[in-house]
Design a protein around this motif. Sequence first.
Motif, PDB file in Angstrom:
ATOM      1  N   LYS A  95       0.834  -1.239  -0.026  1.00  0.00           N
ATOM      2  CA  LYS A  95      -0.052  -0.100  -0.177  1.00  0.00           C
ATOM      3  C   LYS A  95       0.900   1.259  -0.038  1.00  0.00           C
ATOM      4  O   LYS A  95       0.703   2.210  -0.755  1.00  0.00           O
ATOM      5  CB  LYS A  95      -0.997   0.085   1.352  1.00  0.00           C
ATOM      6  CG  LYS A  95      -1.746   1.171   1.658  1.00  0.00           C
ATOM      7  CD  LYS A  95      -2.600   1.204   2.674  1.00  0.00           C
ATOM      8  CE  LYS A  95      -3.241   2.485   2.916  1.00  0.00           C
ATOM      9  NZ  LYS A  95      -3.969   2.493   4.203  1.00  0.00           N
ATOM     10  N   ILE A  98       2.620   2.222  -3.236  1.00  0.00           N
ATOM     11  CA  ILE A  98       1.749   2.567  -4.268  1.00  0.00           C
ATOM     12  C   ILE A  98       1.360   3.946  -4.067  1.00  0.00           C
ATOM     13  O   ILE A  98       1.173   4.823  -4.882  1.00  0.00           O
ATOM     14  CB  ILE A  98       0.448   1.578  -4.559  1.00  0.00           C
ATOM     15  CG1 ILE A  98       0.886   0.239  -5.421  1.00  0.00           C
ATOM     16  CG2 ILE A  98      -0.626   2.315  -5.465  1.00  0.00           C
ATOM     17  CD1 ILE A  98       1.792   0.269  -6.313  1.00  0.00           C
ATOM     18  N   SER A  99       1.011   4.196  -2.866  1.00  0.00           N
ATOM     19  CA  SER A  99       0.408   5.505  -2.500  1.00  0.00           C
ATOM     20  C   SER A  99       1.376   6.761  -1.902  1.00  0.00           C
ATOM     21  O   SER A  99       0.882   7.750  -1.645  1.00  0.00           O
ATOM     22  CB  SER A  99      -0.810   5.218  -1.299  1.00  0.00           C
ATOM     23  OG  SER A  99      -0.136   4.680  -0.213  1.00  0.00           O
ATOM     24  N   THR A 100       2.505   6.128  -1.719  1.00  0.00           N
ATOM     25  CA  THR A 100       3.642   7.359  -1.213  1.00  0.00           C
ATOM     26  C   THR A 100       4.703   7.205  -2.066  1.00  0.00           C
ATOM     27  O   THR A 100       5.150   6.517  -2.911  1.00  0.00           O
ATOM     28  CB  THR A 100       3.975   7.148   0.285  1.00  0.00           C
ATOM     29  OG1 THR A 100       4.914   5.896   0.275  1.00  0.00           O
ATOM     30  CG2 THR A 100       2.854   6.913   1.092  1.00  0.00           C
ATOM     31  N   ARG A 135       6.325  -0.783  -7.377  1.00  0.00           N
ATOM     32  CA  ARG A 135       5.902   0.633  -7.367  1.00  0.00           C
ATOM     33  C   ARG A 135       5.846   0.989  -8.986  1.00  0.00           C
ATOM     34  O   ARG A 135       4.835   1.786  -9.245  1.00  0.00           O
ATOM     35  CB  ARG A 135       6.969   1.351  -6.592  1.00  0.00           C
ATOM     36  CG  ARG A 135       6.580   3.135  -6.643  1.00  0.00           C
ATOM     37  CD  ARG A 135       7.424   3.761  -6.096  1.00  0.00           C
ATOM     38  NE  ARG A 135       6.939   4.247  -4.870  1.00  0.00           N
ATOM     39  CZ  ARG A 135       7.982   4.471  -3.473  1.00  0.00           C
ATOM     40  NH1 ARG A 135       9.173   4.456  -3.981  1.00  0.00           N
ATOM     41  NH2 ARG A 135       7.307   4.439  -2.321  1.00  0.00           N
TER      42      ARG A 135
END
Length: 139
Positions: A95, A98-100, A135
């Motif tokens: 997570k 992907i999100s940071t 990523r």
Amino acid sequence: VRTGFSILGQYVDWPYQNLLVVGGLILWRTQHDKNVGFMGRLPFIRENFKKGIKVQQVVDSTGYSRTLIERRYKEAMGYSIHKALHDAKLEYAQKLLISTNLSVGEIAKLSGYSSEEYLYRIFRTEVNMTPIDYREKGV
């Protein structure tokens, strides 16, 4: 009229003596089944996996023996406490990738892994790619 209550979305009939709460772990017995079941992941795992906790710390949080808790957890969930910890850390790392824009080293630390190298090893084994590849592909 039903004479019970709902726990974590699961309807539980009376009597209360069929329930056993162990350190946040909700165990129950049905009248038809002598086996003890389990509802939901241990809250202790959800709340502490990022700290790099081990199975023994999870067991210690319940106040019961390691053998009992590990056996009951596996019977109910179909996998071990060790796997639950492993999966929670890996899912969180995925997570974050992907999100940071955090570095892999920072993500390893935030996810409860002992080192960036160990996170790389886990990714190669479990995801068949490096964290950087994961990523970039936005899997």
